[in-house]
Design an enzyme around this catalytic site. Sequence first.
Site, mmCIF file in Angstrom:
data_model
loop_
_atom_site.group_PDB
_atom_site.id
_atom_site.type_symbol
_atom_site.label_atom_id
_atom_site.label_comp_id
_atom_site.label_asym_id
_atom_site.label_seq_id
_atom_site.Cartn_x
_atom_site.Cartn_y
_atom_site.Cartn_z
ATOM 1 N N HIS A 83 -16.138 -21.367 27.668
ATOM 2 C CA HIS A 83 -15.624 -22.629 28.230
ATOM 3 C C HIS A 83 -16.688 -23.338 29.079
ATOM 4 O O HIS A 83 -16.372 -23.987 30.072
ATOM 5 C CB HIS A 83 -14.361 -22.393 29.072
ATOM 6 C CG HIS A 83 -13.213 -21.851 28.291
ATOM 7 N ND1 HIS A 83 -12.337 -22.654 27.595
ATOM 8 C CD2 HIS A 83 -12.806 -20.572 28.078
ATOM 9 C CE1 HIS A 83 -11.431 -21.891 26.990
ATOM 10 N NE2 HIS A 83 -11.696 -20.635 27.261
ATOM 11 N N ASN A 155 -5.028 -22.660 26.364
ATOM 12 C CA ASN A 155 -5.806 -23.269 25.293
ATOM 13 C C ASN A 155 -4.960 -24.295 24.552
ATOM 14 O O ASN A 155 -3.764 -24.447 24.823
ATOM 15 C CB ASN A 155 -6.284 -22.203 24.299
ATOM 16 C CG ASN A 155 -7.331 -21.271 24.883
ATOM 17 O OD1 ASN A 155 -8.133 -21.660 25.727
ATOM 18 N ND2 ASN A 155 -7.318 -20.025 24.445
ATOM 19 N N HIS A 346 -8.026 -19.182 37.799
ATOM 20 C CA HIS A 346 -7.711 -17.760 37.752
ATOM 21 C C HIS A 346 -6.223 -17.595 37.475
ATOM 22 O O HIS A 346 -5.390 -18.185 38.163
ATOM 23 C CB HIS A 346 -8.084 -17.097 39.083
ATOM 24 C CG HIS A 346 -7.747 -15.646 39.169
ATOM 25 N ND1 HIS A 346 -7.711 -14.814 38.074
ATOM 26 C CD2 HIS A 346 -7.415 -14.854 40.229
ATOM 27 C CE1 HIS A 346 -7.389 -13.592 38.453
ATOM 28 N NE2 HIS A 346 -7.193 -13.592 39.759
ATOM 29 N N TYR A 369 -11.123 -12.947 35.762
ATOM 30 C CA TYR A 369 -11.413 -14.280 36.285
ATOM 31 C C TYR A 369 -11.987 -14.236 37.705
ATOM 32 O O TYR A 369 -12.920 -14.963 38.024
ATOM 33 C CB TYR A 369 -10.165 -15.161 36.215
ATOM 34 C CG TYR A 369 -9.984 -15.784 34.852
ATOM 35 C CD1 TYR A 369 -10.015 -17.151 34.669
ATOM 36 C CD2 TYR A 369 -9.799 -14.989 33.721
ATOM 37 C CE1 TYR A 369 -9.859 -17.724 33.420
ATOM 38 C CE2 TYR A 369 -9.644 -15.540 32.463
ATOM 39 C CZ TYR A 369 -9.677 -16.909 32.312
ATOM 40 O OH TYR A 369 -9.534 -17.476 31.063
#
Length: 729
Positions: A83, A155, A346, A369
């Site tokens: 990403h 996503n 996160h 994360y």
Amino acid sequence: MSKKPLAKKTHEDAVSTAKTDELAQNREDGYGQFLTTNQGLRINDDQNSLKAGERGPTLLEDFILREKITHFDHERIPERVVHARGVAAHGYFEAYGNNANLSRADFLQAGVQTPVFTRFSTVAGSRGSSDLARDVRGFAVKFYTQEGVFDLVGNNIPVFFIQDAIKFPDFVHAVKPEPHNEIPQAASAHDTFYDFISTNPESMHMLLWAMSDRALPRSLRMMEGFGVHTFRLINEAGKSRFVKFHWKPKQGAHAVAWEEAQQISGKDPDFHRRDLWNCIEMGAYPEWELGVQVVEEEDERKFDFDILDSTKLIPEDLVPVQLLGKMVLNRNVDNFFAETEQVAFHLGHVVPGIDFSNDPLLQGRLFSYTDTQLTRLGGPNFHEIPINRSIAPIHNGQRDGHMRQTINKGQTSYGPNLLNDNFPQQAKLSEGGFNSVHERVEGHKIRLRSKSFVDHYSQAKLFWNSQSDAEKMHIVKALRFELSHVQKEFVRTRTLMQLAQIDSDLVRRVAEGLGVTVPSAEGVQLNLQVGADADAASLQSKPAASNIGQDSALSIAPDAKINQGKASIKTRHIAILATDGADVAAIGELMKTLMDQGAQTAIVATHLGTITGAGGEELLVNGTFLSTASVLYDAVYVAGGEASVAVLKQNADAVRFVNEAFRHCKPIAASGAGTELLKAAAYPGAEEILKADGVVTSQDAQVSGLATQFIAAIAKHRFWSRELKAMPA
């Protein structure tokens, strides 16, 4: 202790929320100010370093030079492993109705407005890659709620390639550029990716999504978002329910053609981020509705798939989406690095009323994360970067660390304590305290995949069955393209074996494009992702059954469920082809009609400046055939005027402009002599261009009737039926 006030509720207030005001305190543009060092010292000369004589060596004591160079040397932080290429914007979320029966979360209660920051991204490519790579898109939303930060990190595809987080490094290593030559960038069409795919059948469902039109969105504003995992919502009474999060775009979901995506990557690799920025600047704010699919705890095991398996979705025809509220993005960032690049998401950032499931991919992400942000942003204080700060007050015993900004007062930094009357103190549930769901957990410590995760092909077939004929053709073409770039024949063969477990027509069509026969998988262990001592036979998935049905929510064809009731041309880009001698009056009439509907128009001519109409009228040109291309527009209109069309017919770039728009199945209109340019742009198989779907013509200069038909065609977005008539694309 009483709760903090709820977020403000009007649109005007939402634009000036607590988060916006707080960020404003960290904003500066230097206008009207003296130049200073980072310590506030006014600088007298920023053009010359301190030297021993005019031509002598630079002195070590030049602290201004050292501060400036040191900061420059460290301006770039490590980009995200995945990403990396992203774009973001500010906005607000407003809850509908009363969702209290589902969740106690403050931001989901009726009428509450909450500031948000939303980042979209591609997954595999670097920061410098193209927006139009065939890839999954990240869809991450940071809610600055009155109870703390909630991050919904998902996503634009509702499933993922793997079931367990321990496989995530393997998947990313496989899809990234191959390590020996760093090729290819932002692409999955290579050996290591398909080597992984062919040995891990759990990836097959996601593979079809990635090969579908979902991986090539027309814009970030026109794609769905998903939380991917199964989460929990908990209400005030403590009742827990499983949910899947969905973002539904108010403008519908649309895609571009693969050939078109490749050309856009060359013409404008910033196509998506430019579109998002421009639409917000012009006040055409993108909107999505947030919804959930709800599964009662007692129904957790009632499906023929496991809701904790991230390679599976819950069909919407089976469990409809309940809408909870809408998100509006209405402000661009002030500084890309400070906001878009430094924002830290996160999944573990939750608020009371939201909790996790035992999805093994989700469980691993809850660790990953935080670990990632510690490295990328330099230490444990990344939450103090303005874009990451909670608007809810922060009080705890955490101290110090790299780049600490908070100046903590007082003697105590521990609890319980008596020196500070035991403050800060724990919050009761009635005071907004977070409490994890009470769930009975027991079992042996074991490394083993649940048998309920073993069916890897049924939902892939469900997705295939749910696609329109044109969408199926796009998947076939995508797989042919991808596998033709795989060098190892045995990798291609194993991938075809996997496809054969999904659908015989799918694998036959892909194999035909590769010039091979469909291989047999008899006696072949298709799932190699098993432990060394595991019972491999018990972990092999059976081929998909032949009687699997469809789900109406899985197609994004122009007439699909997601696009019904959203026939608008707002923000669509229409190219108007004309040059000197064009029918300027007709152009003006059509432009006004289109812009009144919210569309954006651009005059594309053979030269910049102005074009002169047959009656001497002038019209400002926005681009030329060399500076722009049809792939950057949603539709094309060819203006009438004998002199104009005569020139355009002799211009190869103008002819190609129309040719490509037709090949990419876009709406096209022409009036008067403009129809002659359409004929000139025809190619074998497209001789009947004037009668093709989505082509609107008028033999005279009047555009009033033509405009109505053209607007209807633009609203439909694409006419993929042209491809189905054996026309190349």
